[in-house]
Design an enzyme around this catalytic site. Structure first.
Site, PDB file in Angstrom:
ATOM      1  N   ASP A 270      27.383  55.551  36.334  1.00  0.00           N
ATOM      2  CA  ASP A 270      27.914  54.123  36.591  1.00  0.00           C
ATOM      3  C   ASP A 270      29.426  54.079  36.223  1.00  0.00           C
ATOM      4  OD1 ASP A 270      27.371  54.176  33.926  1.00  0.00           O
ATOM      5  OD2 ASP A 270      25.611  52.864  34.187  1.00  0.00           O
TER       6      ASP A 270
ATOM      7  N   ASP B 123      17.947  45.083  27.309  1.00  0.00           N
ATOM      8  CA  ASP B 123      17.076  44.406  28.288  1.00  0.00           C
ATOM      9  C   ASP B 123      16.597  45.473  29.282  1.00  0.00           C
ATOM     10  OD1 ASP B 123      19.410  45.560  30.069  1.00  0.00           O
ATOM     11  OD2 ASP B 123      20.055  43.764  30.913  1.00  0.00           O
TER      12      ASP B 123
ATOM     13  N   HIS C 196      17.708  48.176  30.773  1.00  0.00           N
ATOM     14  CA  HIS C 196      18.406  48.741  31.869  1.00  0.00           C
ATOM     15  C   HIS C 196      18.326  50.141  31.626  1.00  0.00           C
ATOM     16  CE1 HIS C 196      22.673  47.508  30.153  1.00  0.00           C
ATOM     17  NE2 HIS C 196      22.247  48.837  29.762  1.00  0.00           N
TER      18      HIS C 196
ATOM     19  N   GLU D  78      20.070  46.236  36.119  1.00  0.00           N
ATOM     20  CA  GLU D  78      19.591  45.093  35.236  1.00  0.00           C
ATOM     21  C   GLU D  78      18.364  44.567  35.566  1.00  0.00           C
ATOM     22  OE1 GLU D  78      21.216  44.816  32.803  1.00  0.00           O
ATOM     23  OE2 GLU D  78      23.304  44.662  32.742  1.00  0.00           O
TER      24      GLU D  78
HETATM   25  C1  F6R Z   1      25.901  53.499  30.728  1.00  0.00           C
HETATM   26  C2  F6R Z   1      24.574  53.478  30.963  1.00  0.00           C
HETATM   27  C3  F6R Z   1      23.969  52.171  30.181  1.00  0.00           C
HETATM   28  C4  F6R Z   1      23.735  52.756  28.727  1.00  0.00           C
HETATM   29  C5  F6R Z   1      22.962  51.498  27.894  1.00  0.00           C
HETATM   30  C6  F6R Z   1      23.082  51.845  26.183  1.00  0.00           C
HETATM   31  O1  F6R Z   1      26.517  54.692  31.506  1.00  0.00           O
HETATM   32  O2  F6R Z   1      23.983  54.110  31.686  1.00  0.00           O
HETATM   33  O3  F6R Z   1      22.590  52.031  30.627  1.00  0.00           O
HETATM   34  O4  F6R Z   1      23.140  53.858  28.566  1.00  0.00           O
HETATM   35  O5  F6R Z   1      23.747  50.252  28.114  1.00  0.00           O
HETATM   36  O6  F6R Z   1      24.345  51.684  25.578  1.00  0.00           O
HETATM   37  P1  F6R Z   1      24.670  52.050  24.289  1.00  0.00           P
HETATM   38  O7  F6R Z   1      24.389  53.428  23.951  1.00  0.00           O
HETATM   39  O8  F6R Z   1      25.800  51.666  23.953  1.00  0.00           O
HETATM   40  O9  F6R Z   1      23.435  51.026  23.463  1.00  0.00           O
END
Ligand code: F6R
Length: 261
Positions: free
Chosen positions: A67, A136, A138, A143
């Site tokens: 992303d 959440d 994702h 989302e």
């Molecule tokens: C970002 C992504 C997100 C993160 C997720 C966890 O490229 O794919 O799904 O992996 O938000 O983020 P952290 O590791 O900061 O808790």
């Protein structure tokens, strides 16, 4: 799905890096799907270490990130392109032309999403997709209520996700609210998925993702449908798993994990 429980966050990140390194050594032109976020920083740190100390070779590897924020230039310090340079690309022998992220500044975002899907297909699909998980549920920025067959597209970020990432921006009230993300369907097409979650704040969502019913409300539950998905967690993130003893038994006995125990 397999669940591997490690004693702490460092050991979990190390195992994930070792799994990636093994795949890269076996297939030097691996197509690697990458994630960003705080959890991944330790994984990239270990991959850089393996490159420097053991000559882990990225020269033929191709990468696709999950992303990128919409409306943030690639050189903005909070962009995911910048994150990848800072944590991995600038420190290993990867060819920059082989690194791909969606362009969140594209004039035609829909065309950009279609182009990204075509690029992945042209590379032969993703061999190994690295994933984190949001509180959440994702994966990427899929989302709650993301279709389980969704493709790369623009998604509005959930308020909790905006709040989670806002502190990284000089003016948190101006943190981006949209991103281009691979879809759940895109992720599920990867030949292998590898999810890392650490810390107590991920315990509840990991239990739901691994042991709960499959639901579009929690995108990570879709990984239960994937034929080859490994979830690596530390003791804290594993603390609400009902089947923890069973997962430990499998890890202790499965020949695939011999070199990793
Ligand atoms: C970002 C992504 C997100 C993160 C997720 C966890 O490229 O794919 O799904 O992996 O938000 O983020 P952290 O590791 O900061 O808790």
């Amino acid at each position: 799905m397999e669940v591997i429980i490690q004693r702490d966050a460092g050991a979990a990140a190390n195992l994930v890096a070792q799994i990636i390194a093994r795949e890269l050594r076996a297939s030097p032109n691996l197509v690697l799907g990458l994630a960003t976020g705080r959890t991944m920083e330790a994984v990239y740190g270990r991959l850089v270490h393996l490159h420097r100390e053991e000559g882990l070779d990225f020269s033929l590897c191709r990468t696709f990130n999950l992303d990128e924020y919409v409306g943030l230039p690639a050189d903005a310090p909070q962009s995911y392109r910048h994150y990848m340079r800072q944590h991995l690309f600038d420190h290993v022998n990867i060819d920059r032309r082989n690194t791909h992220l969606p362009n969140g500044m594209a004039g035609d975002l829909e065309a950009e999403c279609a182009r990204y899907e075509r690029q992945i297909a042209k590379a032969g699909g993703i061999d190994l997709q690295l994933l984190g998980i949001g509180q959440d549920g994702h994966i990427g920025f899929n989302e709650p209520l993301s279709a389980l067959r969704s493709r790369t597209r623009v998604k509005a970020l959930a308020p909790a996700t905006v709040a989670q990432n806002a502190p990284l921006f000089p003016d948190p009230s101006r943190a981006p609210r949209r991103a281009i993300t691979m879809g759940v369907g895109t992720i599920l097409e990867s030949r292998r998925c590898l999810l890392l979650a650490t810390g107590r704040e991920k315990a509840d969502i990991i239990a739901k993702a691994v042991e709960g019913p499959i639901t579009a409300m929690i995108s990570a539950t879709s990984l239960q449908l994937h034929p080859r998905c490994t979830v690596v967690v530390d003791e804290e993130a594993a603390s609400q798993l009902q089947g923890a003893d069973y997962y430990r038994w499998i890890f202790a006995n499965e020949p695939e994990w011999e070199g990793f125990r």
